[in-house]
Design an enzyme around this catalytic site. Structure first.
Site, short mmCIF file in Angstrom:
data_model
loop_
_atom_site.label_atom_id
_atom_site.label_comp_id
_atom_site.label_asym_id
_atom_site.label_seq_id
_atom_site.Cartn_x
_atom_site.Cartn_y
_atom_site.Cartn_z
CE LYS A 6 54.59 38.71 40.15
NZ LYS A 6 55.47 38.97 41.33
CG ASP A 104 56.96 44.97 48.51
OD1 ASP A 104 56.62 45.93 49.24
OD2 ASP A 104 56.39 44.71 47.44
NE ARG A 108 52.62 46.72 48.95
CZ ARG A 108 53.16 47.53 49.82
NH1 ARG A 108 52.39 48.09 50.75
NH2 ARG A 108 54.45 47.79 49.81
CG ASN A 109 53.38 42.09 49.04
OD1 ASN A 109 52.61 42.00 48.09
ND2 ASN A 109 54.37 42.98 49.08
CG ASP A 126 54.85 40.57 45.36
OD1 ASP A 126 55.91 40.40 44.72
OD2 ASP A 126 54.01 41.43 45.04
#
Length: 346
Positions: A6, A104, A108-109, A126
């Site tokens: 990342k 979060d 998706r994470n 994430d």
């Protein structure tokens, strides 16, 4: 070893705030060690050109990307989704015990992995919005023009005051479960943040509807996570303890059945069907076929699987033993009556 990298974009490297946030994420990940959290292998610090996080690689990508694919739906049965939920709560209770909030949590994470024995597992990733709670039990974010927040996953107190707590993570987990059991549907699709707030806040108190393939017991857990008052929401420790009990019954069809209406379930002999709702009075039940099709049936053909089957076998044996006992007692009584009558005639 395969890794994921990342990077902080070059234009953001020169901005101190972005550097600080990136390093905060690295510091949080470095401090964590849990089987259902993505591992951090290292950090590349080159403040003049780039900042990089080197993490565990997930070749199967995110859970969101997988469950949205109709062709893969059969690979993610309801029972596996319950197991994923348990794994996520295990990781989140570990995070909260370390006084860290994620902020979060969404499919998706959640990254998908295959472990050494070939079983699917999930890991939370994430930590860009994660924060360590140092002073008190909440974190208040600053409102910024370009602040990106997961509005559909946020409770009222986060939408109105940008206040995040362990309880707001629990609310997000409820929405994450809803994503899983709806197979990747977008929560509050087409609604703006203002419209979402109006829906979930008083006096409306609207909640996402129960997904078609979701057992009622699982949906009840979602509703608890979405309690209006933060203090009324369960902790992740409680969720981790209670979720395994929501795992639905699975049965094996002993003969085939062809649906006579669109709402009815078609199944073949030996199909394993997950029962998501049933009525003992009417005999009607709603189940999910191995192909992920949801339908109703009142056909009394399935046989229970696993622990439920063993329990029912034991019950059947006890009933049979009682019947034999009653028959034996009846024969004894009959013999005594016949003996008495014979003696009396003599």
């Amino acid at each position: 070893i395969q890794v994921a990298i990342k990077c902080l974009s070059p234009e953001k490297v020169s901005i101190d705030k972005h550097q600080q946030d990136f390093l905060k994420e690295a510091a949080i990940m470095y401090s964590l060690n849990h089987e259902h959290l993505v591992k951090l292998f290292g950090v590349v610090l080159d403040v003049d050109s780039s900042l990089m996080l080197v993490t565990e690689f997930a070749p199967l990508r995110s859970l969101a990307e997988n469950i949205k694919q109709e062709a893969l739906k059969a690979s993610f049965p309801v029972t596996l989704l319950v197991e994923f939920s348990v794994q996520i709560t295990d990781a989140m209770r570990y995070l909260h015990s370390s006084n860290i909030i994620h902020r979060d949590l969404a499919t998706r994470n959640i990254l998908l992995f295959i472990n050494e024995v070939g079983t699917k597992t999930v890991k939370i990733s994430d930590f860009g919005l994660s924060r360590r709670l140092l002073l008190g039990e909440n974190y208040r974010s600053e409102m910024k023009p370009h602040l990106k927040l997961p509005l559909a996953w946020m409770p009222v107190e986060a939408l109105t005051k940008l206040t995040f707590t362990k309880a707001s993570d629990v609310y997000s987990f409820g929405v994450t479960m809803w994503e899983m059991f709806s197979y990747g549907c977008q929560p509050w699709a087409t609604r703006s943040g203002e419209e979402i707030l109006k829906a979930i806040d008083k006096p409306n108190f609207q909640r996402l509807e129960r997904p078609e393939a979701c057992p009622k017991s699982v949906y009840d857990m979602m509703l608890k996570c979405w309690s209006h008052q933060p203090e009324d929401r369960p902790t992740f420790a409680e969720l981790h303890s209670d979720l395994p009990m929501t795992k639905p019954l699975q049965v094996r069809a002993v003969s085939s059945h062809v649906a006579s209406s669109p709402d009815e379930l078609t199944f073949r002999t030996d199909d394993i069907i997950t029962v998501i709702e049933k009525s003992d009075k009417s005999g009607m039940w709603t189940g999910v076929s191995p192909l992920g099709k949801v339908g109703n049936s009142n056909v009394q053909r399935p046989q229970p699987q696993g622990a439920d089957r063993d329990r029912r076998v034991r019950q059947g044996r006890r009933k049979e033993a009682r019947r034999r006992g009653r028959r034996a007692a009846s024969r004894k009584k009959s013999k005594r009556v016949r003996s008495h009558r014979i003696s009396h005639r003599k």
